[in-house]
Enzyme design. Structure first.
Site, PDB file in Angstrom:
ATOM      1  N   ARG A 118      -8.399  -0.561   4.473  1.00 52.52           N
ATOM      2  CA  ARG A 118      -7.506   0.471   4.002  1.00 52.52           C
ATOM      3  C   ARG A 118      -6.257  -0.171   3.589  1.00 52.52           C
ATOM      4  O   ARG A 118      -5.842   0.375   2.674  1.00 52.52           O
ATOM      5  CB  ARG A 118      -7.482   1.429   5.093  1.00 52.52           C
ATOM      6  CG  ARG A 118      -8.259   2.541   5.152  1.00 52.52           C
ATOM      7  CD  ARG A 118      -8.115   3.845   6.279  1.00 52.52           C
ATOM      8  NE  ARG A 118      -6.580   4.046   5.782  1.00 52.52           N
ATOM      9  CZ  ARG A 118      -5.862   4.362   6.890  1.00 52.52           C
ATOM     10  NH1 ARG A 118      -6.140   4.323   8.010  1.00 52.52           N
ATOM     11  NH2 ARG A 118      -4.552   4.683   6.268  1.00 52.52           N
ATOM     12  N   ARG A 121      -0.731  14.649  12.714  1.00 54.25           N
ATOM     13  CA  ARG A 121       0.269  14.365  11.789  1.00 54.25           C
ATOM     14  C   ARG A 121       0.572  15.719  11.063  1.00 54.25           C
ATOM     15  O   ARG A 121       0.022  15.812   9.994  1.00 54.25           O
ATOM     16  CB  ARG A 121       0.075  13.181  11.015  1.00 54.25           C
ATOM     17  CG  ARG A 121      -0.144  11.848  11.676  1.00 54.25           C
ATOM     18  CD  ARG A 121      -0.642  10.844  10.821  1.00 54.25           C
ATOM     19  NE  ARG A 121       0.247   9.843  10.127  1.00 54.25           N
ATOM     20  CZ  ARG A 121       0.000   8.948   9.465  1.00 54.25           C
ATOM     21  NH1 ARG A 121      -1.200   8.339   9.557  1.00 54.25           N
ATOM     22  NH2 ARG A 121       0.768   8.206   8.712  1.00 54.25           N
ATOM     23  N   ASP A 130       4.646   0.422  12.118  1.00 57.60           N
ATOM     24  CA  ASP A 130       3.463  -0.259  11.410  1.00 57.60           C
ATOM     25  C   ASP A 130       3.247  -1.884  11.744  1.00 57.60           C
ATOM     26  O   ASP A 130       2.316  -2.244  11.668  1.00 57.60           O
ATOM     27  CB  ASP A 130       3.375  -0.046   9.820  1.00 57.60           C
ATOM     28  CG  ASP A 130       3.134   1.356   9.403  1.00 57.60           C
ATOM     29  OD1 ASP A 130       2.536   2.156  10.117  1.00 57.60           O
ATOM     30  OD2 ASP A 130       2.993   1.440   8.214  1.00 57.60           O
ATOM     31  N   CYS A 154      -6.317  12.316  12.203  1.00 51.87           N
ATOM     32  CA  CYS A 154      -5.755  11.160  11.898  1.00 51.87           C
ATOM     33  C   CYS A 154      -5.827  10.150  13.122  1.00 51.87           C
ATOM     34  O   CYS A 154      -5.700  10.795  14.325  1.00 51.87           O
ATOM     35  CB  CYS A 154      -4.378  11.083  11.587  1.00 51.87           C
ATOM     36  SG  CYS A 154      -3.484   9.474  11.630  1.00 51.87           S
ATOM     37  N   LYS A 160       0.905  -1.232  -0.078  1.00 45.12           N
ATOM     38  CA  LYS A 160       0.059  -0.125   0.016  1.00 45.12           C
ATOM     39  C   LYS A 160       0.657   1.397   0.021  1.00 45.12           C
ATOM     40  O   LYS A 160       0.719   2.125  -0.709  1.00 45.12           O
ATOM     41  CB  LYS A 160      -0.900  -0.054   1.153  1.00 45.12           C
ATOM     42  CG  LYS A 160      -1.525   1.227   1.508  1.00 45.12           C
ATOM     43  CD  LYS A 160      -2.420   1.322   2.797  1.00 45.12           C
ATOM     44  CE  LYS A 160      -1.821   1.687   4.080  1.00 45.12           C
ATOM     45  NZ  LYS A 160      -1.571   2.967   4.294  1.00 45.12           N
ATOM     46  N   ASN A 161       1.782   1.275   0.848  1.00 51.90           N
ATOM     47  CA  ASN A 161       2.579   2.401   0.956  1.00 51.90           C
ATOM     48  C   ASN A 161       3.616   2.633   0.045  1.00 51.90           C
ATOM     49  O   ASN A 161       4.222   3.877  -0.120  1.00 51.90           O
ATOM     50  CB  ASN A 161       3.456   2.433   2.440  1.00 51.90           C
ATOM     51  CG  ASN A 161       2.479   2.436   3.643  1.00 51.90           C
ATOM     52  OD1 ASN A 161       1.318   2.835   3.376  1.00 51.90           O
ATOM     53  ND2 ASN A 161       3.067   2.437   4.806  1.00 51.90           N
TER      54      ASN A 161
HETATM   55  C1  UD1 Z   1       4.387   6.846   6.458  1.00 52.84           C
HETATM   56  C2  UD1 Z   1       3.486   5.463   6.103  1.00 52.84           C
HETATM   57  C3  UD1 Z   1       2.960   5.121   7.513  1.00 52.84           C
HETATM   58  C4  UD1 Z   1       4.190   4.788   8.696  1.00 52.84           C
HETATM   59  C5  UD1 Z   1       4.928   5.966   8.468  1.00 52.84           C
HETATM   60  C6  UD1 Z   1       6.284   5.788   9.417  1.00 52.84           C
HETATM   61  C7  UD1 Z   1       2.574   5.826   3.874  1.00 52.84           C
HETATM   62  C8  UD1 Z   1       1.383   6.160   3.074  1.00 52.84           C
HETATM   63  N1  UD1 Z   1       2.447   5.692   5.303  1.00 52.84           N
HETATM   64  O1  UD1 Z   1       3.271   7.684   6.989  1.00 52.84           O
HETATM   65  O2  UD1 Z   1       2.326   3.801   7.195  1.00 52.84           O
HETATM   66  O3  UD1 Z   1       3.565   4.630   9.685  1.00 52.84           O
HETATM   67  O4  UD1 Z   1       5.274   6.614   7.163  1.00 52.84           O
HETATM   68  O5  UD1 Z   1       7.010   4.907   8.848  1.00 52.84           O
HETATM   69  O6  UD1 Z   1       3.754   5.506   3.378  1.00 52.84           O
HETATM   70  N2  UD1 Z   1       5.992  14.511  11.056  1.00 52.84           N
HETATM   71  C9  UD1 Z   1       6.009  15.968  11.508  1.00 52.84           C
HETATM   72  N3  UD1 Z   1       5.941  17.003  10.315  1.00 52.84           N
HETATM   73  C10 UD1 Z   1       5.872  16.527   9.107  1.00 52.84           C
HETATM   74  C11 UD1 Z   1       5.778  15.270   8.517  1.00 52.84           C
HETATM   75  C12 UD1 Z   1       5.943  14.011   9.566  1.00 52.84           C
HETATM   76  O7  UD1 Z   1       6.059  16.281  12.641  1.00 52.84           O
HETATM   77  O8  UD1 Z   1       6.101  17.495   8.018  1.00 52.84           O
HETATM   78  C13 UD1 Z   1       5.865  13.469  12.071  1.00 52.84           C
HETATM   79  C14 UD1 Z   1       4.776  12.703  12.178  1.00 52.84           C
HETATM   80  O9  UD1 Z   1       3.731  13.330  12.948  1.00 52.84           O
HETATM   81  C15 UD1 Z   1       5.088  11.453  12.853  1.00 52.84           C
HETATM   82  C16 UD1 Z   1       6.677  11.305  12.303  1.00 52.84           C
HETATM   83  O10 UD1 Z   1       6.923  12.772  11.665  1.00 52.84           O
HETATM   84  O11 UD1 Z   1       5.369  11.551  14.298  1.00 52.84           O
HETATM   85  C17 UD1 Z   1       6.714  10.314  11.065  1.00 52.84           C
HETATM   86  O12 UD1 Z   1       6.211  10.797   9.933  1.00 52.84           O
HETATM   87  P1  UD1 Z   1       6.253  10.299   8.243  1.00 52.84           P
HETATM   88  O13 UD1 Z   1       7.452   9.509   8.438  1.00 52.84           O
HETATM   89  O14 UD1 Z   1       6.076  11.612   7.716  1.00 52.84           O
HETATM   90  O15 UD1 Z   1       4.973   9.567   8.312  1.00 52.84           O
HETATM   91  P2  UD1 Z   1       3.951   9.307   7.072  1.00 52.84           P
HETATM   92  O16 UD1 Z   1       4.726   9.638   5.657  1.00 52.84           O
HETATM   93  O17 UD1 Z   1       2.768  10.332   7.333  1.00 52.84           O
END
Ligand code: UD1
Length: 419
Positions: free
Chosen positions: A400, A121, A308, A116, A22-23
């Site tokens: 999902r 997030r 995850d 979320c 999915k990711n």
């Molecule tokens: C992706 C994955 C999700 C996985 C996560 C971590 C997809 C579709 N989803 O989510 O399944 O659990 O990576 O491996 O690929 N953060 C900030 N500011 C930002 C961006 C992120 O503070 O601008 C924080 C988030 O709140 C979180 C952490 O960074 O605490 C990690 O988030 P991130 O790696 O961005 O996860 P996703 O891309 O949302």
């Protein structure tokens, strides 16, 4: 609203072919928008999040159609630059369309992704990186209006203060058609980022360093289409392995990405399960009762233990011999599944980002509600080892990310139906 009814106690035995990731599928679908001609994606999982991504593509004028596990995306008639709030809210990952739309059209209007289940997030890293690339971003009433200053965005040196998966993807998507070179320091190293880059390279992009923490992208004026097979889902692998660890049994996972699943497998081995691998298969055997994991299980960015997979492994460890300790370092609210597990008889204490799981002899079936995607999968995992019947509601969360989970479990001998 559909539910899963699970009668625990059956061992899981047999073979399972893993779904595509999915990711990986979601950012690659967004990336298809950058191309001038058709993209064909094989091994595309049939999931509600994937359908949500296809609705966004169709809304923007890219024709996206499915035939089995193949998605055909024709971006040649791309016309829109605005994703309606309703579509943005269907899935959090819709934010990765931002980088792709900027890369192809130089402008886009999206909204702050909806609330979320894993806590707030934020997208601050996405926005500040894109600003560095000369994208003008205004936020008005929940809408984010972006426009590149010239015709194309500009390459930039970007250092992330955390290796965010989504931010890394958004920067790559904007940078592949930007003017000049973009360097991402402290980039996320998740395998799904490598799959996205492999797809983009086939389309003509110039990217190096993916899979490492410094990625270099040299922008091209345009990209063509290509055919690509989505990588296997390492989190689905972790889920079915955790189910077997919990219920006992013997399974072979086919179409597995073995090196990418290694951070999970090395922890699973500590439970006493027999784990053997070939190039693309994982064989696992679990006795009647697994052992607790001796080392603290710390979720970390790849190649650390994946956040995850935290919930599903925790579900399996609720009935292990001894005490296991988890430390969740990626998300603030990722222990919401523990209430359901406790209701089923688990002994779990949560203190901030630490969860202490004392193994109990057995769990009991109970009515529970899926709190989020992986939390819901954890409840199925617990239900398969529990005595009696578990009824899981809110399974839209599970759909999902897992393709027909009940069919997969049934094929392995588990007693699980959708009603
Ligand atoms: C992706 C994955 C999700 C996985 C996560 C971590 C997809 C579709 N989803 O989510 O399944 O659990 O990576 O491996 O690929 N953060 C900030 N500011 C930002 C961006 C992120 O503070 O601008 C924080 C988030 O709140 C979180 C952490 O960074 O605490 C990690 O988030 P991130 O790696 O961005 O996860 P996703 O891309 O949302």
């Amino acid at each position: 609203m559909q539910r899963f009814i699970v009668n625990g106690g059956n061992r899981l035995c047999g073979e399972l072919t893993l779904q595509g990731s999915k990711n990986s599928a979601l950012p690659i679908m967004a990336a298809a928008l950058l191309c001038s001609s058709e993209c064909v994606l094989h091994g595309c999982p049939r999931l509600t999040d994937v359908y949500a991504a296809s609705r966004i593509l169709n809304h923007l004028g890219c024709r996206c159609s499915f035939s089995g596990h193949t998605a055909v995306i024709d971006p040649s008639q791309l016309s829109g630059t605005e994703v309606p709030e309703k579509l943005m809210h269907e899935m959090r990952s819709s934010i990765i369309f931002m980088g792709a739309m900027l890369g192809r059209m130089g402008e886009c209007t999206v909204s702050v992704p909806g609330g979320c289940e894993l806590g707030p997030r934020p997208i601050d890293m996405h926005l500040s990186a894109l600003r560095k690339m000369d994208v003008d971003i205004r936020e008005r009433g929940g809408r984010i209006i972006c426009r590149v200053s010239g015709k194309r965005a500009h390459g930039a040196k970007i250092s992330l203060n955390f290796p965010s998966v989504g931010a890394t993807e958004n920067i790559i998507l904007c940078a592949v058609t930007a003017e000049g070179e973009t360097v991402i320091n402290n980039a996320a190293r998740e395998p799904e980022i490598c799959d996205l880059c492999a797809f983009l390279r086939k389309c003509g992009a110039d990217i190096s360093g993916d899979g490492e923490s410094r990625i270099v992208i040299r922008g091209k004026e345009s990209l063509g289409g290509c055919g690509h097979t989505i990588m296997p889902d390492r989190i689905a692998a972790a889920t079915y392995l955790s189910m077997t660890a919990a219920a006992g049994g013997e399974i072979i996972l086919k179409n597995a990405c073995v090196p990418e699943t290694e951070p999970f497998l090395s922890v699973l081995e500590q439970t006493g399960c027999g784990v053997y691998t070939t190039a693309d298969r994982i064989y696992m055997r679990s006795g009647p009762r697994i052992k607790a994991v001796r080392d603290r299980i710390r979720t970390m960015p790849h190649p650390g233990f994946p956040t995850d997979a935290q919930a599903v492994l925790m579900a399996a460890l609720t009935t292990a011999e001894g005490t296991s300790v988890f430390e969740e370092n990626i998300f603030d609210c990722r222990y919401r599944h523990t209430d359901a597990l406790i209701k089923m008889g688990a002994d779990i204490q949560v203190l901030g980002k630490v969860a202490v799981v004392k193994g109990v002899e057995k769990l009991n079936g109970a009515p529970v509600e899926a709190t989020d995607l992986r939390g819901g999968a954890a409840m199925v995992c617990a239900a398969l080892s529990a005595e009696g019947t578990t009824e899981i509601s809110m399974i839209n969360h599970i759909d999902r990310g897992y393709e027909n989970m009940e069919e997969a479990v049934k094929a392995l001998g588990g007693d699980m139906i959708r009603v």
